[in-house]
Motif scaffolding. Sequence first.
Motif, PDB file in Angstrom:
ATOM      1  N   UNK A  13       0.777  -1.257   0.069  1.00 54.96           N
ATOM      2  CA  UNK A  13      -0.048  -0.115   0.076  1.00 54.96           C
ATOM      3  C   UNK A  13       0.980   1.135   0.077  1.00 54.96           C
ATOM      4  N   UNK A  14       2.009   1.192   0.867  1.00 56.23           N
ATOM      5  CA  UNK A  14       2.704   2.606   0.847  1.00 56.23           C
ATOM      6  C   UNK A  14       3.497   2.496  -0.332  1.00 56.23           C
ATOM      7  N   UNK A  15       3.761   1.662  -0.917  1.00 54.04           N
ATOM      8  CA  UNK A  15       4.712   1.473  -2.347  1.00 54.04           C
ATOM      9  C   UNK A  15       3.847   2.233  -3.324  1.00 54.04           C
ATOM     10  N   UNK A  16       2.556   1.754  -3.371  1.00 50.54           N
ATOM     11  CA  UNK A  16       1.274   2.298  -4.330  1.00 50.54           C
ATOM     12  C   UNK A  16       1.352   3.825  -3.980  1.00 50.54           C
ATOM     13  N   UNK A  17       1.375   4.023  -3.066  1.00 56.91           N
ATOM     14  CA  UNK A  17       1.169   5.423  -2.678  1.00 56.91           C
ATOM     15  C   UNK A  17       2.634   6.303  -3.134  1.00 56.91           C
ATOM     16  N   UNK A  18       3.575   5.475  -3.030  1.00 57.00           N
ATOM     17  CA  UNK A  18       4.682   6.533  -3.513  1.00 57.00           C
ATOM     18  C   UNK A  18       4.739   6.575  -4.862  1.00 57.00           C
ATOM     19  N   UNK A  19       4.339   5.554  -5.665  1.00 59.19           N
ATOM     20  CA  UNK A  19       4.187   5.611  -6.953  1.00 59.19           C
ATOM     21  C   UNK A  19       3.300   6.844  -7.623  1.00 59.19           C
ATOM     22  N   UNK A  20       2.378   7.159  -6.891  1.00 59.60           N
ATOM     23  CA  UNK A  20       1.506   8.250  -7.266  1.00 59.60           C
ATOM     24  C   UNK A  20       2.247   9.699  -7.180  1.00 59.60           C
ATOM     25  N   UNK A  21       3.388   9.466  -6.523  1.00 59.91           N
ATOM     26  CA  UNK A  21       3.939  10.870  -6.438  1.00 59.91           C
ATOM     27  C   UNK A  21       4.902  11.301  -7.669  1.00 59.91           C
ATOM     28  N   UNK A  22       5.018  10.336  -8.428  1.00 61.82           N
ATOM     29  CA  UNK A  22       6.075  10.438  -9.538  1.00 61.82           C
ATOM     30  C   UNK A  22       5.201  11.118 -10.628  1.00 61.82           C
ATOM     31  N   UNK A  23       4.140  10.540 -11.129  1.00 61.81           N
ATOM     32  CA  UNK A  23       3.469  11.295 -12.120  1.00 61.81           C
ATOM     33  C   UNK A  23       2.554  12.540 -12.026  1.00 61.81           C
ATOM     34  N   UNK A  24       2.158  12.433 -10.492  1.00 62.07           N
ATOM     35  CA  UNK A  24       1.531  13.615  -9.862  1.00 62.07           C
ATOM     36  C   UNK A  24       2.232  14.462  -9.084  1.00 62.07           C
ATOM     37  N   UNK A  25       3.573  14.758  -9.549  1.00 62.26           N
ATOM     38  CA  UNK A  25       4.501  15.688  -8.867  1.00 62.26           C
ATOM     39  C   UNK A  25       3.711  16.807  -8.482  1.00 62.26           C
TER      40      UNK A  25
END
Length: 221
Positions: A74-86
């Motif tokens: 879950x925390x990894x999924x949340x971290x992936x959101x920061x890349x395109x949604x920077x």
Amino acid sequence: MNESPSSPRPQPAARRRGRPAGRRAGDTVTRDRILDAARLHFAQGTYATTTVRAIAAEADVNPALVLHYFGSKRDLFAATLRLPFDLREQVAALIRDDPDDLGEQLVRAFLRVWQDPISRHPLAAMIRSVVSDQDAADALGQFFSVQMVGPLVAASGRDQPHLRVSLVVSHLIGLVMGRYILGVAPLAKADLDHLVACMAPVVQHYLTGPLPHPAHQPARR
């Protein structure tokens, strides 16, 4: 034999075993490689079907290292959101701007991310994961609330901040669901500037406008 004042004092073993030069850069490279692999797998499948083991294999690391860096799927999924949604830098800039213009600027920045064909596909796949998995939905909601909308509401200093955040987030997610996931016409074909003009006043009201106070429940007899 006594040491001279100029002799260097031996350091404790723990200090001598400090990080080798370049270790921090290596950690960053490994972490980024895991994030890239996670984005690929979440985009190709769903949150439920994506495993930490598969992500680790894609990144050529041990699954334990994935959990070391990110704690959980879950925390990894949340971290992936920061890349395109920077959007953190953009949000910080919005806070410094005119508060009466927050709605328009937020909606425009949000839609521009989705207009980018490079980021649209993985983002759409992540949204589909959110629909089918509660952990993914919680992670996405946390991202929107804490990193994107929350700081704007906090900076405005208005009442009922949690409700304001929820109202803005629900409108933004509903917009992308209708436009990019479901392809609802004419929403899917609308011009970006037209959409911004339609959405901005509503989002602005949720951010800074007056909200009705919750009605008191009548006393039970």
